[in-house]
Write an enzyme that holds these catalytic residues in place. Structure first.
Site, short mmCIF file in Angstrom:
data_model
loop_
_atom_site.label_atom_id
_atom_site.label_comp_id
_atom_site.label_asym_id
_atom_site.label_seq_id
_atom_site.Cartn_x
_atom_site.Cartn_y
_atom_site.Cartn_z
N LYS A 83 0.33 -1.04 0.00
CA LYS A 83 -0.64 -0.01 -0.23
C LYS A 83 1.05 1.22 -0.10
O LYS A 83 2.68 1.29 1.03
CB LYS A 83 -0.81 -0.05 1.37
CG LYS A 83 -2.09 0.32 1.19
CD LYS A 83 -3.35 -0.32 2.73
CE LYS A 83 -4.47 0.08 2.28
NZ LYS A 83 -5.32 0.25 3.47
O1 G3P Z 1 -7.51 1.06 5.39
C1 G3P Z 1 -8.07 2.38 4.64
C2 G3P Z 1 -9.28 2.85 5.47
O2 G3P Z 1 -10.46 1.22 4.78
C3 G3P Z 1 -9.40 3.72 6.03
O3 G3P Z 1 -10.89 3.31 6.97
O4 G3P Z 1 -11.99 3.97 9.11
O5 G3P Z 1 -9.89 4.89 8.79
O6 G3P Z 1 -11.67 6.24 7.39
P1 G3P Z 1 -10.75 4.51 8.38
#
Ligand code: G3P
Length: 215
Positions: free
Chosen positions: A83
């Protein structure tokens, strides 16, 4: 559409994997930090549970260092996807890694233009952050739809992961937008399974079943 689990928690990954509906896992530095464990150990363990793409994030900011880090991460297991945040240095690294056959997931993507650049650089996956866009007052899923239109028009092979998913309706919307994948927290997976009418229906069936003569 495929579902990935967005977590670094081994118990959640084992529980979700047992359901037979998860085909990959995404992590990020915040999710890894929550587990309080050594990064490489966690990633190795995840690869031993789920047989599919496992995203592990590079944390360097210069392209040359990202590439070094990516090679190390990719060496952990053939299913590792590196990533990489969508910056100018990130794009350089993605392009170089694509030439070397190392799979990448362009992350922290918040616009269709960023996704267009990720595809042109040769990213294997792109992760638009739907929930964080919604939080900022935008329509996060509209970006996913725009990316699907653009990728479809030009036949880009980059797969779109609807990320930063916060609730079950996000998953339905991602599916309707044609996203290749939605990566979801374990909590959202549990919410997708549950329906009060299923519980009511089971109770009624079991109550009636108890009245049926068995012999
Ligand atoms: O892994 C990346 C993403 O899904 C993060 O989500 O909830 O931290 O915005 P969030």
């Amino acid at each position: 559409m495929k579902l990935f689990l967005d977590t670094a928690n081994i118990e959640e990954i084992k529980a979700a994997n047992a359901l037979g509906v998860i085909s990959g896992v995404t992590t990020n530095p915040s999710l890894i930090a929550k587990e309080g464990r050594v990064f490489e150990q966690v990633v190795r363990e995840i690869t031993s549970i789920v047989d599919g793409p496992i995203s592990a994030e590079a944390t360097s900011s210069e392209a040359s260092s990202i590439v070094v880090e990516a090679k190390e991460l990719a060496g952990i297991h053939p299913n590792i996807v590196v990533k990489i945040p969508l910056t100018a240095e990130g794009l350089k690294a993605i392009a170089e890694l694509a030439k070397k056959g190392i799979k990448t997931n362009a992350t922290l993507v918040f616009s269709a233009n960023q996704a267009l650049l990720a595809a042109l650089a040769g990213a294997s996956f792109v992760s638009p952050f739907v929930g964080r866009l919604d939080d900022a007052g935008h329509d996060g899923m509209e970006i996913v739809s725009d990316i699907m239109d653009i990728y479809g028009t030009y036949d880009f092979p980059t797969q779109v992961i609807a990320a930063s998913i916060r609730h079950p309706m996000h998953v339905v919307m991602a599916a309707k937008a044609g996203a290749d994948i939605a990566t979801i927290p374990y909590q959202v997976l549990k919410q997708m399974i549950a329906h009060p009418l299923t519980d009511v229906g089971i109770k009624k069936f079991m109550d009636d079943w108890a009245k049926v003569p068995k012999k």
